[in-house]
Design a protein around this motif. Structure first.
Motif, short mmCIF file in Angstrom:
data_model
loop_
_atom_site.label_atom_id
_atom_site.label_comp_id
_atom_site.label_asym_id
_atom_site.label_seq_id
_atom_site.Cartn_x
_atom_site.Cartn_y
_atom_site.Cartn_z
N GLU A 116 -18.40 129.66 9.47
CA GLU A 116 -17.45 131.37 9.12
C GLU A 116 -18.04 132.39 8.80
N ALA A 117 -19.12 133.06 9.16
CA ALA A 117 -19.54 133.80 9.60
C ALA A 117 -19.46 133.89 11.08
N THR A 118 -19.02 133.13 11.47
CA THR A 118 -19.04 133.83 13.12
C THR A 118 -16.79 133.07 13.91
N PHE A 119 -16.44 134.68 14.48
CA PHE A 119 -15.18 134.36 14.49
C PHE A 119 -14.68 135.43 15.64
N GLN A 174 -17.58 138.00 16.23
CA GLN A 174 -19.14 137.77 14.99
C GLN A 174 -19.49 136.88 15.66
N VAL A 175 -20.86 136.67 15.78
CA VAL A 175 -21.63 135.70 15.95
C VAL A 175 -22.92 135.66 14.72
N GLU A 176 -23.41 134.16 13.95
CA GLU A 176 -24.00 133.81 13.46
C GLU A 176 -25.44 132.92 14.72
N LEU A 177 -26.19 133.71 15.38
CA LEU A 177 -26.93 132.99 15.62
C LEU A 177 -28.63 132.44 14.54
N LEU A 178 -28.73 131.37 14.36
CA LEU A 178 -30.20 130.43 13.79
C LEU A 178 -31.24 130.65 14.74
N LEU A 179 -32.30 131.35 13.91
CA LEU A 179 -33.33 131.38 14.35
C LEU A 179 -34.82 131.11 13.51
N GLY A 180 -34.22 130.21 13.55
CA GLY A 180 -34.99 129.05 12.63
C GLY A 180 -34.52 128.44 11.43
N LEU A 205 -4.45 136.55 16.96
CA LEU A 205 -5.01 135.86 16.90
C LEU A 205 -6.28 136.15 15.91
N VAL A 206 -6.81 134.56 14.88
CA VAL A 206 -8.09 134.23 14.82
C VAL A 206 -8.40 132.90 15.15
N TRP A 207 -9.63 133.07 15.80
CA TRP A 207 -10.37 131.49 15.40
C TRP A 207 -11.52 131.53 15.70
N GLY A 208 -12.20 131.24 14.81
CA GLY A 208 -13.47 130.26 14.25
C GLY A 208 -14.03 129.12 14.78
N PRO A 209 -14.98 129.08 16.08
CA PRO A 209 -15.59 127.99 16.26
C PRO A 209 -15.78 126.55 15.33
N PRO A 210 -15.68 125.17 15.66
CA PRO A 210 -15.19 123.80 14.62
C PRO A 210 -17.11 123.96 14.44
N GLU A 211 -18.07 123.84 15.44
CA GLU A 211 -19.13 123.87 14.95
C GLU A 211 -19.84 125.07 14.01
N LEU A 242 -24.04 139.19 14.77
CA LEU A 242 -23.82 140.19 15.91
C LEU A 242 -22.40 140.60 15.24
N LEU A 243 -22.16 141.71 14.90
CA LEU A 243 -20.80 142.18 15.55
C LEU A 243 -20.59 143.02 16.22
N GLY A 244 -18.74 142.85 16.55
CA GLY A 244 -18.11 143.57 17.60
C GLY A 244 -17.45 144.14 16.78
N THR A 245 -16.73 145.75 17.25
CA THR A 245 -15.11 145.93 16.74
C THR A 245 -14.84 146.52 18.88
N SER A 246 -13.41 146.82 18.63
CA SER A 246 -12.91 147.66 18.92
C SER A 246 -11.93 148.13 18.71
#
Length: 972
Positions: free
Chosen positions: A440-443, A468-474, A431-437, A481-485
């Motif tokens: 590609e660095a967020t999944f 992984q999530v990519e946050l725009l700070l300006g 299962l892989v999911w990329g939020p539409p908004e 932020l990346l996490g794996t288990s």
């Protein structure tokens, strides 16, 4: 009078014939030119395109220039674009459109595929206020057309159903999805955007609303749109403007020009100004893959080659030339990597990274540098950077034969679900999911695998999660932020003696196949756990400079049990039999690390951002232990070693790139590394020659080494480059072998390479062709070879290598992707006292194949069945491995393997079938030659070396059902 009325009626009839604008079918975005100057403000090129009756761009002119470099990039992209032709009724006609192409600094935003954690993107956005392109809107308030389908790099064509996205009170963007690498083909109906009270824009695949992204220098992602009639519309169209009638705005024909001028003179326009939009492409000045530091430095986009059957992300390394993988331990055990003439073990001579996080494990019980990549979800791998040889200043510990970095990204937005079932009860759920908004660095990804294995004692089960999530700070900063288990358990059949197989002595059925896949020791196998957390902060500085800072934590535990010799290594108590040679390696470790790099926004001798400074800081706290287990029951009866190891690695590097001549680029770098080792030996004897003592002891050691690297690149022609590289690298010491207060020894490697690279792209070609070839020489001060008694690699002294490789890749739009490579290497142990230049002389090192070949190919297309468009795909993978030298002047048999796969997709459903080892070859994945005794604890041990092997998988079938789902909700 009646004549005038007849003329007016005829004119009225002519006005009723609808004119539809051209619709983009294949429109890869321009790439930011490699030689572009540092942008401090946007640069815009305006192109006038003539689109003929076939939908081809027959002419492209620069109407407004932004400079030769940008003009060329825009023109090269434009001549490759294809459209559905404009039509008057059903008749195609030639039109002209003006297309602004915007090159803007990275500060404007935009994220896409990444290299070393930095984003790169090309974004398509519509612009206002131009009279060119666009089309009239329909009277019901909705956009008359829709966007053309486009595929992201690595995706096949996708059958899309029409969707309506509406917005009430405000503009809303309806975004389509671009495919992840390896997804099936997309084709079919197009999206529509409707407006109620305001307007809704339909965005291109893979982008945020109102924009589309494609990685540079990636292939295929469409970044063009025609507003309101086949447009990528990210702007609102007011209901009032939608009622206007007329021909396609801005898509003018020679016949329409005069009437258009007449209307403008009277103050009449085809649409109101609020709906005027143009076909527009924006290319953002962001970090692309850095130029190669050697011919053997590859930035490999997986792309369409993800279609080729692969068991795990480890198999993606086969896309680099001269790489072979073998696995004697089962599904869940790290792969043995052969690269550039090195038997790199499970990672001792190849540096492994995941988005910058190091994967090699220091002082591992199964081998120093052990690196398991089985936890990586293949669907989330966007690209690999494989640097063969120690030529980049950023390469660190274990980078003796080279460095492999996995770069993550998910191009397709929405949810993709894949379920597989195959031979030997193998099951796989992904299962892989990329939020539409998001970019590609967020999944988010989840992978579950389980099976009985292709023979007895080969079962496996594992689960992996990655997010992984990519946050725009300006505008200038973003945080990833990346996490794996991951957790896995597997059984292993281990090695078998060839003579026992031939004589049918193994405890399986007597037929040849049962004996070939049989085993001795059911205690063999292992388990593994790994957890990673990483935070990476990327900042864009003035004049295009960049600063990247990353911190990470890695927690892991491994337990591996194997038996290579049967009953030979034990020294039992008097009167007792051998208890068995099964070795259990246990490893538990925690790693804390920082890394960063700084690229000033300078320009030196024509080179933008020529300087890079970086640092690494890594601390490991590990427990590593090896014990012998009884053959009966698997209980431990002896401890071989038991160490608590703490190591600190601090390093820094600097690299500089200058171009004193337009045809010459010089690079130089220096890396400095220091190591501090603290070892607590928990397995000392209770009594030594001086009397009783405690059973633990501590030692400390320190190590330092400097590694210079340099390369020279000569442009022989616009397409042909000659590059020569040289560098020193190092491998740190296994802490378990150090003495107190020792200046820690390390293995030093010296390597050189020279070769040619050739690339054909652009200039109106719908395809890209790249070829490289080089020869290399390497010398290592301290090498390792497999020791069957300990089940791990042990030092043997200096070694040397001489080799060559050639590779090529051919990509034809989104239809075909073919890559082939061949590599040769000779690894020898130098004759004592011989000159270092005599690279050919000496005894051949065992187990390293001299000749390797690899072919990966994928073809995609679509057909129409019962009025529905169905995407299809056929893929092939072929590996050829030459004879491998064995001890005592023996050689293994060559290996030839073929893997095939095919898939078909309709709408959001895809079904695929793959066959690995299609010819059902009986091959030996690992082959060794040594003395052993598997006949029993009381049987006399043979003193003659004989061949041992682990069986490779037979023909394996797998069926896969994939659902491409999208959680975008349609408005009522």
């Amino acid at each position: 009078m009646w004549i005038a009325m007849l003329v007016m009626c005829a004119m009225g009839a002519l006005e009723e014939v609808p004119i539809t604008p051209p619709v983009p079918v294949e429109a890869a975005p321009p790439s930011m030119p490699v030689d572009a100057p540092v942008l401090e403000r946007p640069a815009t090129v305006v192109l006038r395109l003539t689109i003929d009756e076939a939908g081809e761009v027959s002419r492209a002119e620069v109407q407004a220039s932004a400079g030769r470099v940008f003009d060329r990039a825009a023109m090269e992209a434009a001549v490759r674009w294809r459209f559905q032709p404009a039509r008057r009724g059903e008749a195609p006609l030639e039109v002209r459109v003006d297309v602004p192409v915007h090159f803007v600094p990275e500060a404007a935003g935009g994220v896409g595929a990444h290299h070393h954690g930095e984003a790169m993107a090309a974004t398509a956005v519509p612009a206002r206020g131009s009279e060119s392109t666009g089309a009239r809107s329909t009277s019901n308030g909705s956009a008359a057309g829709a966007e053309a389908p486009s595929e992201a790099p690595g995706s096949a064509m996708e059958s899309r159903s029409s969707r309506d996205a509406s917005a009430r009170g405000a503009a809303a963007g309806s975004e389509s999805s671009s495919d992840a690498p390896g997804s099936a083909a997309e084709s079919g109906s197009l999206r529509k955007a409707s407006a109620q009270g305001s307007a809704a824009g339909a965005a291109l695949p893979g982008e945020a609303p109102g924009s589309a992204t494609a990685s540079r220098p990636a292939r295929g992602a469409s970044a063009l749109g025609l507003a309101a009639g086949g447009a990528s519309s990210g702007e609102a169209t007011s209901p009032a403007s939608s009622t206007q009638a007329g021909s396609a705005q801005g898509a003018s024909t020679p016949d329409d020009a005069e009437s258009s001028d007449s209307l403008r003179e009277q103050g009449v326009t085809r649409e109101t100004k609020s709906s005027e939009r143009v076909l527009s492409t924006t290319v953002r000045d962001v970090a692309a893959a850095p130029p190669p530091v050697a011919v053997g430095d590859f930035h490999i986009e997986v792309g369409q080659l993800a279609d080729v059957p692969r068991n795990s992300a480890s198999d993606l390394m086969l896309l680099a030339p001269g790489v072979m993988l073998a696995n004697h331990g089962g599904e869940g055990h790290a792969e043995t990597v052969f690269i550039r003439g090195f038997d790199a073990g499970e990672g001792k001579d190849v540096e492994m990274r995941l988005n910058g996080v190091p994967l090699n494990e220091v002082s591992h019980a199964h081998g120093h540098g052990y690196a398991d990549t089985y936890f990586i979800i293949p669907e989330l791998v966007d690209a690999l950077r494989v640097t063969e040889g120690p030529y980049d200043a950023s390469q660190g510990d274990f980078g003796v034969a080279g460095t492999v970095e996995y770069q993550l990204g998910l191009k397709r937005r929405g949810l993709t679900t894949s379920v597989s079932y195959g031979s030997f009860a193998s099951r796989r759920l992904a299962l892989v999911w990329g939020p539409p908004e998001s970019s590609e660095a967020t999944f988010v990804g989840l992978l579950l695998r389980q099976g009985d294995g292709f023979g007895p004692n080969r079962s496996f089960a594992n689960a992996s999660a990655m997010a992984q999530v990519e946050l725009l700070l300006g505008d200038d900063t973003r945080l990833r932020l990346l996490g794996t288990s991951y957790g896995a358990r597997f059984a292993s059949a281990g090695v078998v003696r060839e003579t026992d197989v031939v004589d049918s002595r193994l405890p399986c059925a007597p037929d040849a196949d049962s004996q070939f896949f049989c085993f001795y020791d059911e205690n063999q196998g292992g388990a593994s756990q790994r957890h990673i957390v990483s935070a990476e902060l990327q900042s864009r500085l003035k004049r295009g400079g960049r600063l990247v800072q990353q911190g990470y934590v890695v927690l892991r535990q491994t337990r591996i049990r194997d038996n290579f010799t049967g009953f030979m290594q034990d020294t039992p108590p008097v009167g007792q039999s051998q208890r068995g040679d099964t070795a259990e390696g246990f490893y538990r470790g925690n790693t804390l690390g920082l890394r960063g790099r700084y690229i000033p926004g300078l320009t030196l001798l024509g080179e933008a951002r020529p300087l890079e400074l970086g640092y690494v800081a890594r601390y490991d706290d590990v427990r590593t232990r090896s014990r012998r287990l009884r053959d009966s029951g698997g209980a431990p009866y002896a401890t071989l070693y038991d160490n608590q190891v703490r190591t600190t690695n601090l390093g820094g590097y600097a690299s500089l790139r200058v171009s004193p001549r337009p045809w010459l680029t010089l690079r130089a770098g220096l890396r400095l590394d220091t190591f501090l080792f603290g070892v607590e030996d928990l397995n000392r004897p209770a009594v030594d020659r001086d009397g009783p003592r405690l059973t633990d002891e501590s030692v400390d050691a320190y190590g330092f080494f400097a590694s210079p690297r340099a390369s020279a690149e000569v442009k022989l022609s616009p397409r042909l480059t000659w590059m020569t590289s040289a560098g020193l690298g190092a491998r740190s010491s296994d802490a378990a072998a150090l003495s107190d207060a020792e200046l820690a020894p390390y293995a030093r490697v010296a390597s050189g390479e020279t070769g040619l690279g050739w690339r054909l792209e652009g200039e109106g070609h719908p395809y890209t062709l790249e070829a490289r070839g080089a020869v290399f020489a390497t010398r290592v001060s301290q090498d390792f070879v497999f020791d069957e008694r300990l089940g791990r690699n042990q030092p043997i002294g200096a070694s040397q290598r001489l080799g060559a490789f050639a590779t090529g890749r051919f990509v034809w739009s989104e239809w075909m992707d073919v890559q082939a490579s061949i590599a040769w290497a000779r690894a020898t142990l130098p004759t004592p006292g011989a000159s270092a230049w005599k690279l050919w002389d000496g005894a051949v090192m065992p187990y390293i194949p001299a000749l390797l070949g690899r072919l990966d190919a994928s073809v995609r297309g679509d057909v129409t069945l019962a009025g529905e468009r169905v995407g299809w795909n056929v893929a092939l993978g072929h590996s050829a491995v030459g004879p491998r030298p064995l001890p005592l002047d023996r050689y293994s048999a060559p290996v030839f393997l073929f893997d095939v796969a095919t898939r078909a997709r309709w709408s959001w459903v895809e079904f695929g079938v793959s066959v690995e080892n299609a010819l059902d070859t009986r091959w030996r994945e690992t082959e060794l030659n040594y003395v052993s005794n598997f006949r029993g604890a009381d049987a006399p041990a043979s003193l003659l070396a004989t061949r041992h092997f682990t069986a490779g998988p037979p023909r394996t079938f797998r069926g896969t059902l994939t659902l491409y789902l999208d959680f975008e909700e349609d408005s009522p």
